[in-house]
Design an enzyme around this catalytic site. Structure first.
Site, mmCIF file in Angstrom:
data_model
loop_
_atom_site.group_PDB
_atom_site.id
_atom_site.type_symbol
_atom_site.label_atom_id
_atom_site.label_comp_id
_atom_site.label_asym_id
_atom_site.label_seq_id
_atom_site.Cartn_x
_atom_site.Cartn_y
_atom_site.Cartn_z
ATOM 1 N N LYS A 56 20.992 7.277 16.084
ATOM 2 C CA LYS A 56 21.191 8.699 17.223
ATOM 3 C C LYS A 56 22.759 7.822 18.191
ATOM 4 O O LYS A 56 23.280 8.223 17.893
ATOM 5 C CB LYS A 56 20.486 9.264 17.182
ATOM 6 C CG LYS A 56 19.581 10.334 15.987
ATOM 7 C CD LYS A 56 19.033 10.941 17.456
ATOM 8 C CE LYS A 56 17.965 11.500 15.348
ATOM 9 N NZ LYS A 56 16.938 12.702 15.876
ATOM 10 N N GLN A 105 12.944 13.505 21.271
ATOM 11 C CA GLN A 105 12.796 12.996 18.907
ATOM 12 C C GLN A 105 11.230 13.611 19.365
ATOM 13 O O GLN A 105 10.478 13.473 20.135
ATOM 14 C CB GLN A 105 12.875 12.226 19.578
ATOM 15 C CG GLN A 105 12.477 11.311 17.558
ATOM 16 C CD GLN A 105 13.829 11.943 16.588
ATOM 17 O OE1 GLN A 105 14.586 12.051 17.513
ATOM 18 N NE2 GLN A 105 13.464 12.208 15.635
ATOM 19 N N ASP A 147 19.745 20.147 19.698
ATOM 20 C CA ASP A 147 19.395 20.018 18.559
ATOM 21 C C ASP A 147 19.085 21.530 17.868
ATOM 22 O O ASP A 147 18.885 21.652 16.564
ATOM 23 C CB ASP A 147 17.593 19.426 18.730
ATOM 24 C CG ASP A 147 17.590 17.985 18.505
ATOM 25 O OD1 ASP A 147 18.236 17.783 17.526
ATOM 26 O OD2 ASP A 147 16.903 17.362 19.172
HETATM 27 N N1 GUN Z 1 12.334 14.452 14.277
HETATM 28 C C1 GUN Z 1 12.368 14.856 12.961
HETATM 29 N N2 GUN Z 1 13.755 15.841 13.059
HETATM 30 C C2 GUN Z 1 14.269 15.778 14.437
HETATM 31 C C3 GUN Z 1 15.795 16.431 15.136
HETATM 32 O O1 GUN Z 1 16.608 16.558 14.159
HETATM 33 N N3 GUN Z 1 15.195 16.397 16.128
HETATM 34 C C4 GUN Z 1 14.561 15.602 16.249
HETATM 35 N N4 GUN Z 1 14.375 16.389 18.519
HETATM 36 N N5 GUN Z 1 13.549 15.507 16.132
HETATM 37 C C5 GUN Z 1 13.202 15.433 15.412
#
Ligand code: GUN
Length: 279
Positions: A52, A96, A119
């Site tokens: 990311k 996350q 998100d």
């Molecule tokens: N853990 C697995 N997929 C995601 C996601 O799309 N965003 C976040 N913040 N955590 C995750």
């Protein structure tokens, strides 16, 4: 001939488009900042967070990185989120998942200002999606809509079956397909006659989290199959929820693993970050 939907190529194209939008914003003096928070040492989460941050760099978004120890308390994490909510120079906040067990995940998600919830996990954003209003949409399902659109696969009027009812993928996916005028069925672990239901699908979206579970028996001839799963098999090879070799010959189009849905999630996260300042 089965079309292999190339998520790497489509996500690259989206990221190029975003880079142009960011550069246009910058020329008007607008900068975008994403705060990325990770708590603990989960290796997979670390890889995702790094990817990311790299995508931010490529597109021209500033990223702030908060790598917190496993022992971080819920109060400390909530305090950090409050601080970031209050900062006018921070446009997006991402925690996350999963967070360590002593931290209440829902509490954390709902502490994030919905306007910074890139998100799309906050109930306000989920609610907006449900009633067809503007808001951030969960990145993986939003990415799947892009994969279908950019592969010229029509959705309106089609029978769509989603396997999986998670808050992050299955439920928002079903809402998005409904918004696109598909006829939508959501299946899950308690669904009876799963094979028969899946066989009705013109578009089958699989997010069950079981390696190679979906075989040709579940798939109608000529269906489009989208595989959200990602696993390492006994030979350490990446695979999805779909038994690709078995299913692909029966599809009109299919996403591979890796290189299908996966790369789209980050591209759509970047899209949400850019949208957060364009609104
Ligand atoms: N853990 C697995 N997929 C995601 C996601 O799309 N965003 C976040 N913040 N955590 C995750």
């Amino acid at each position: 001939m089965t079309k292999i939907i190339d998520g790497k190529q489509i996500s690259s194209q989206i990221k190029e488009e975003l880079r142009d939008r960011v550069s246009a914003l910058r020329s008007r003096g607008v900068e975008i900042t994403l705060a990325v928070i990770i708590v603990g040492e989960d290796p997979a989460s670390k890889v995702y967070v790094n990817n990311k941050k790299k995508a931010c760099e490529f597109i021209g978004i500033r990223s702030l990185s908060y790598e917190l120890p496993e022992t971080t308390t819920e109060e400390e994490l909530l305090q950090l989120i409050q601080d970031l909510n209050g900062r006018t120079d921070v446009n997006g906040i991402l925690v996350q998942l999963p967070v360590p067990k002593h931290i209440d995940e829902q509490k954390i998600i709902h502490a994030i200002d919905p306007k910074k919830d890139v998100d799309g996990f906050h109930t306000q954003n989920v609610g907006s999606l449900c009633v067809g209003q503007k808001g951030f949409v969960s990145c993986t399902p939003a990415g799947i809509i892009q994969l279908l659109r950019r592969s010229d696969i029509s959705i309106a009027g089609k029978e769509c079956v989603v396997i999986g009812r998670s808050n992050i993928v299955g439920k928002p996916m079903a809402l998005l397909m409904l918004q696109e005028n598909a006829t939508v069925t959501v299946c899950h672990s308690r669904t009876e006659n799963l094979k028969e239901v899946c066989k009705r699908a013109d578009i089958l979206i699989v997010a069950i989290g079981k390696p190679r579970m979906i075989t040709a028996e579940y798939v109608k001839e000529g269906a489009v199959v989208i595989d959200v799963g990602i696993h390492r098999d006994e030979n350490n090879k990446l695979c999805g929820d779909v038994n690709y070799e078995d299913v692909a010959p029966h599809c009109s189009a299919i996403t591979p693993v890796p290189g299908g849905v996966g790369p789209m999630t980050i591209a759509m996260l970047m899209n949400n970050c850019v949208s957060s300042v364009e609104a």
